[in-house]
Design an enzyme around this catalytic site. Sequence first.
Site, mmCIF file in Angstrom:
data_model
loop_
_atom_site.group_PDB
_atom_site.id
_atom_site.type_symbol
_atom_site.label_atom_id
_atom_site.label_comp_id
_atom_site.label_asym_id
_atom_site.label_seq_id
_atom_site.Cartn_x
_atom_site.Cartn_y
_atom_site.Cartn_z
ATOM 1 N N HIS A 112 0.674 66.115 0.860
ATOM 2 C CA HIS A 112 0.520 64.950 1.885
ATOM 3 C C HIS A 112 1.862 64.369 2.193
ATOM 4 O O HIS A 112 2.226 64.078 3.357
ATOM 5 C CB HIS A 112 0.058 63.470 1.168
ATOM 6 C CG HIS A 112 -1.575 64.046 0.770
ATOM 7 N ND1 HIS A 112 -1.973 63.701 -0.466
ATOM 8 C CD2 HIS A 112 -2.564 64.299 1.281
ATOM 9 C CE1 HIS A 112 -3.232 63.969 -0.719
ATOM 10 N NE2 HIS A 112 -3.767 64.657 0.435
ATOM 11 N N LYS A 155 -17.319 57.257 -5.300
ATOM 12 C CA LYS A 155 -17.979 55.981 -6.140
ATOM 13 C C LYS A 155 -16.790 55.957 -7.380
ATOM 14 O O LYS A 155 -16.750 54.804 -7.684
ATOM 15 C CB LYS A 155 -19.004 56.380 -6.539
ATOM 16 C CG LYS A 155 -20.170 56.302 -5.423
ATOM 17 C CD LYS A 155 -21.578 56.336 -6.060
ATOM 18 C CE LYS A 155 -22.567 56.543 -4.646
ATOM 19 N NZ LYS A 155 -22.567 58.089 -4.212
ATOM 20 N N ARG A 185 -4.533 73.241 5.335
ATOM 21 C CA ARG A 185 -3.862 74.326 4.408
ATOM 22 C C ARG A 185 -4.221 75.656 4.451
ATOM 23 O O ARG A 185 -3.389 76.503 4.454
ATOM 24 C CB ARG A 185 -4.421 73.845 2.962
ATOM 25 C CG ARG A 185 -3.617 72.393 2.527
ATOM 26 C CD ARG A 185 -4.432 71.950 1.309
ATOM 27 N NE ARG A 185 -5.782 71.242 1.981
ATOM 28 C CZ ARG A 185 -6.415 70.423 1.379
ATOM 29 N NH1 ARG A 185 -6.104 69.893 0.187
ATOM 30 N NH2 ARG A 185 -7.397 69.901 1.878
ATOM 31 N N SER A 242 -5.906 67.058 -4.042
ATOM 32 C CA SER A 242 -5.799 66.058 -4.931
ATOM 33 C C SER A 242 -6.740 66.266 -6.118
ATOM 34 O O SER A 242 -6.554 66.024 -7.407
ATOM 35 C CB SER A 242 -6.216 64.723 -4.204
ATOM 36 O OG SER A 242 -5.338 64.127 -3.422
HETATM 37 N N1 LIG Z 1 -1.330 70.255 0.240
HETATM 38 C C1 LIG Z 1 -1.629 69.710 1.759
HETATM 39 N N2 LIG Z 1 -1.188 70.521 2.528
HETATM 40 C C2 LIG Z 1 -1.428 70.041 3.931
HETATM 41 N N3 LIG Z 1 -2.442 69.016 4.194
HETATM 42 C C3 LIG Z 1 -3.043 68.456 3.231
HETATM 43 C C4 LIG Z 1 -2.769 69.045 1.894
HETATM 44 N N4 LIG Z 1 -3.538 68.134 1.089
HETATM 45 C C5 LIG Z 1 -4.447 67.614 1.668
HETATM 46 N N5 LIG Z 1 -4.243 67.785 3.048
HETATM 47 C C6 LIG Z 1 -4.709 67.105 4.199
HETATM 48 O O1 LIG Z 1 -4.717 65.624 4.147
HETATM 49 C C7 LIG Z 1 -5.595 65.164 4.781
HETATM 50 C C8 LIG Z 1 -6.264 63.867 3.757
HETATM 51 O O2 LIG Z 1 -6.700 64.861 2.648
HETATM 52 P P1 LIG Z 1 -7.165 64.088 1.261
HETATM 53 O O3 LIG Z 1 -6.863 62.846 1.149
HETATM 54 O O4 LIG Z 1 -8.746 64.705 1.226
HETATM 55 O O5 LIG Z 1 -6.639 65.156 0.329
HETATM 56 P P2 LIG Z 1 -7.150 66.335 -0.482
HETATM 57 O O6 LIG Z 1 -5.950 66.968 -1.343
HETATM 58 O O7 LIG Z 1 -7.716 67.223 0.420
HETATM 59 O O8 LIG Z 1 -8.149 65.522 -1.633
HETATM 60 P P3 LIG Z 1 -9.344 66.116 -2.351
HETATM 61 O O9 LIG Z 1 -9.047 67.101 -3.196
HETATM 62 O O10 LIG Z 1 -9.909 64.582 -2.802
HETATM 63 O O11 LIG Z 1 -10.209 66.223 -0.867
HETATM 64 C C9 LIG Z 1 -6.819 66.108 5.155
HETATM 65 O O12 LIG Z 1 -6.384 66.387 6.638
HETATM 66 C C10 LIG Z 1 -6.381 67.341 4.342
HETATM 67 O O13 LIG Z 1 -6.584 68.441 4.934
HETATM 68 MG MG LIG Z 2 -9.617 66.862 1.028
#
Ligand SMILES: Nc1ncnc2c1ncn2[C@@H]1O[C@H](COP(=O)(O)OP(=O)(O)OP(=O)(O)O)[C@@H](O)[C@H]1O
Ligand SMILES: [Mg+2]
Length: 164
Positions: A18, A42, A91, A129
């Site tokens: 992020h 939740k 990703r 995450s």
């Molecule tokens: N490592 C990463 N590199 C690039 N983009 C990312 C990465 N992790 C998340 N994103 C992007 O950030 C945005 C917000 O994602 P989000 O908060 O769902 O994170 P996540 O890591 O995918 O969490 P979760 O595993 O809970 O889904 C989305 O567009 C997701 O594709």
């Molecule tokens: Mg996600």
Amino acid sequence: MSTLAVYPGSFDPLTNGHVDIISRGARLFDRIIVAVLVNAEKSPLFTPEERVEIGRAVFRDQPNVEVDTFDGLLVDYVERRGAQVIVRGLRAVSDFEFEFQMALMNQRLKPKIETVFMMPAEKYTYISSRLIKEVFALGGRVHGLVPDTVETRLRAKRSRGKGA
Ligand SMILES: Nc1ncnc2c1ncn2[C@@H]1O[C@H](COP(=O)(O)OP(=O)(O)OP(=O)(O)O)[C@@H](O)[C@H]1O
Ligand SMILES: [Mg+2]
């Protein structure tokens, strides 16, 4: 005219993937709002307030990065904030189908708002995450994959959990 972008997500917790996307966005756009989605899950690990605190701490030296919360329809929030762009990270091919659907739906809802996809540095492409929480809960090392403050807070949650 200056360009304002919104980067929405749950950020539970913020990862270095992020952070990479936010830093790229901050270079590309005049201002970027990291928008923490409230009420999505939740039982999140971090409250929306904690997630905002983390984001603000990590980007405290970058005045063009703002951290906020939102709920409801994303495009309504984007419009309310006077932003023109939605930033999303890609990703892998596996992200594409869902992101493509969302982008087209948002385009239908508000044709003037553009979704911009950005790729992180290759070393962050496998981080999510969900995976961070899973690995940490099982005792694995997440150093270098999340900001230091997230690592500290994860440890604090674990020791509090044990003490209870
Ligand atoms: N490592 C990463 N590199 C690039 N983009 C990312 C990465 N992790 C998340 N994103 C992007 O950030 C945005 C917000 O994602 P989000 O908060 O769902 O994170 P996540 O890591 O995918 O969490 P979760 O595993 O809970 O889904 C989305 O567009 C997701 O594709
Ligand atoms: Mg996600």
